[in-house]
Motif scaffolding. Structure first.
Motif, PDB file in Angstrom:
ATOM      1  N   ALA A 147       0.835  -1.194   0.000  1.00  0.00           N
ATOM      2  CA  ALA A 147       0.000   0.000   0.000  1.00  0.00           C
ATOM      3  C   ALA A 147       0.875   1.251   0.000  1.00  0.00           C
ATOM      4  O   ALA A 147       0.659   2.183  -0.764  1.00  0.00           O
ATOM      5  N   VAL A 183       4.249   1.652  -0.659  1.00  0.00           N
ATOM      6  CA  VAL A 183       5.170   1.833  -1.791  1.00  0.00           C
ATOM      7  C   VAL A 183       4.410   2.148  -3.078  1.00  0.00           C
ATOM      8  O   VAL A 183       4.756   3.081  -3.807  1.00  0.00           O
ATOM      9  N   ALA A 184       3.359   1.384  -3.368  1.00  0.00           N
ATOM     10  CA  ALA A 184       2.633   1.577  -4.627  1.00  0.00           C
ATOM     11  C   ALA A 184       1.947   2.942  -4.658  1.00  0.00           C
ATOM     12  O   ALA A 184       1.876   3.585  -5.709  1.00  0.00           O
ATOM     13  N   ARG A 185       1.438   3.375  -3.517  1.00  0.00           N
ATOM     14  CA  ARG A 185       0.790   4.683  -3.460  1.00  0.00           C
ATOM     15  C   ARG A 185       1.762   5.769  -3.910  1.00  0.00           C
ATOM     16  O   ARG A 185       1.410   6.670  -4.666  1.00  0.00           O
ATOM     17  N   LEU A 191       4.865   5.236  -5.455  1.00  0.00           N
ATOM     18  CA  LEU A 191       5.628   4.942  -6.664  1.00  0.00           C
ATOM     19  C   LEU A 191       4.750   4.965  -7.910  1.00  0.00           C
ATOM     20  O   LEU A 191       5.120   5.518  -8.935  1.00  0.00           O
ATOM     21  N   GLU A 241       1.098   5.641  -7.982  1.00  0.00           N
ATOM     22  CA  GLU A 241       0.078   6.687  -8.025  1.00  0.00           C
ATOM     23  C   GLU A 241       0.680   8.065  -7.837  1.00  0.00           C
ATOM     24  O   GLU A 241       0.046   9.069  -8.157  1.00  0.00           O
ATOM     25  N   ARG A 297       0.959   9.600  -5.100  1.00  0.00           N
ATOM     26  CA  ARG A 297       0.081  10.286  -4.158  1.00  0.00           C
ATOM     27  C   ARG A 297       0.515   9.971  -2.729  1.00  0.00           C
ATOM     28  O   ARG A 297       1.156   8.945  -2.485  1.00  0.00           O
ATOM     29  N   PHE A 307      15.085   2.085  -8.463  1.00  0.00           N
ATOM     30  CA  PHE A 307      14.101   2.729  -7.588  1.00  0.00           C
ATOM     31  C   PHE A 307      14.596   4.113  -7.195  1.00  0.00           C
ATOM     32  O   PHE A 307      13.847   5.081  -7.174  1.00  0.00           O
ATOM     33  N   ARG A 329       6.932   4.792 -16.784  1.00  0.00           N
ATOM     34  CA  ARG A 329       5.500   4.837 -16.575  1.00  0.00           C
ATOM     35  C   ARG A 329       4.758   4.536 -17.881  1.00  0.00           C
ATOM     36  O   ARG A 329       3.860   3.701 -17.927  1.00  0.00           O
ATOM     37  N   HIS A 374      -1.434  -2.489  -5.885  1.00  0.00           N
ATOM     38  CA  HIS A 374      -0.825  -2.250  -4.572  1.00  0.00           C
ATOM     39  C   HIS A 374      -0.466  -3.568  -3.892  1.00  0.00           C
ATOM     40  O   HIS A 374       0.602  -3.722  -3.326  1.00  0.00           O
ATOM     41  N   VAL A 403       2.598  -5.130  -5.801  1.00  0.00           N
ATOM     42  CA  VAL A 403       3.841  -4.405  -5.534  1.00  0.00           C
ATOM     43  C   VAL A 403       4.327  -4.733  -4.119  1.00  0.00           C
ATOM     44  O   VAL A 403       5.514  -4.951  -3.885  1.00  0.00           O
TER      45      VAL A 403
END
Lengths: 190, 190
Positions: A159, A161-163, A165, A167, A169, B104, B118, B154, B157
């Motif tokens: 949650a 990292v993906a948010r 990386l 998104e 956000r 990263f 992206r 999410h 990832v």
């Protein structure tokens, strides 16, 4: 030799200075000399108190997390999760997401820092989360053999990292509560 | 000007050389000159074919993912997920975890690379995953309003990052299948 205790206030001040320096010059550029100068303390005090730079940095980062998940006990798993999401460390993390991304790389190249973070930051958090989940199992909210129990950390790391990386956000309380309700609780069968 | 197509074999050879150079010298150290020298091609050809270094790197990384999740269609969501876990890009990712961790950090400092990754890597993968999930909704396997649908990326990832970062273990097919069965499918109500 007796280790003089710093006051909690003085300790918080020192940790804040360490995080400021981390943001300004990064882990490699951060020296004990700079910390001593910035905080008007002696290097001898820093080494006596923290032993090493990796330990000082790990403890400074941990100071952002005032409450361990194990100390949260609202009586229900959903309540505990929502209280976890409301801890201010995640808001701190949002402000510090650049810092965290920098550290991700640094950790890879510094085994001493990796070990200090693992021992002083990650393991205590995971143990606290383990306690919180065990209480939910004892209350009968989660089946003891639910295979998702092993993956709660994976879900939460995802949650966060993906948010950031994917998104791009911030990880805030609303996002965490929504993710906990949509993903983590259903996976645990709650 | 007509763009000469390279053979698929020659293209794969070029991409492999780019990934080798990335591992050896990192993104910042990788130059179009070095790619040209390593692959016995001219810089003009490289620029004509790929436009820029970020685009070349993104396409080289994408070449590790031969099958888009959207092309997988076994007839059930579980089957599709398991086929996704069997794609060899994840095994490649395991071998390349140091490369990925380095990227990263690099991505954070290079907006051009971030945009290329992206557009050429993340978005096509997410679109493919979206197709795969839409078919499961159409078949009635997932409720169209299940809030976990939004968080599948999410969850994935998290599995990949936490496995490497916290457990320090490789992301292999067994791990992915176990995580998909324990977490992703139950969260989606399957």
């Amino acid at each position: 030799m007796a280790r003089t205790r710093l006051t909690a206030e003085r300790e918080a001040e020192l940790y804040a200075a360490v995080l400021d320096l981390l943001r300004e010059v990064g882990y490699d550029g951060l020296t004990m000399d700079a910390v001593a100068a910035r905080t008007h303390s002696s290097k001898a005090t820093l080494y006596r108190q923290w032993g090493s730079k990796p330990e000082l940095v790990a403890r400074a980062l941990r100071n952002n997390k005032p409450v361990s998940p194990g100390q949260i006990d609202t009586g229900s798993l959903r309540g505990d999760f929502h209280a976890m999401a409301a801890r201010n460390d995640y808001c701190q993390m949002e402000k510090d997401s650049a810092l965290m991304r920098g550290l991700f790389h640094t950790v890879h190249e510094n085994p001493d820092l990796r070990q200090a973070l693992r021992e002083l930051l990650i393991e205590p958090e995971m143990e606290g989360l383990g306690e919180l989940l065990r209480r939910a199992v004892d209350r009968g909210e989660i089946a003891a053999d639910n295979p998702a129990l092993y993956y709660v950390t994976h879900m939460l790391v995802g949650a966060i990292v993906a948010r950031q990386l994917i998104e791009d956000r911030p990880v805030d309380q609303d996002f965490l509560v929504s993710y906990l309700d949509a993903v983590v609780l259903p996976a645990l069968g709650v």
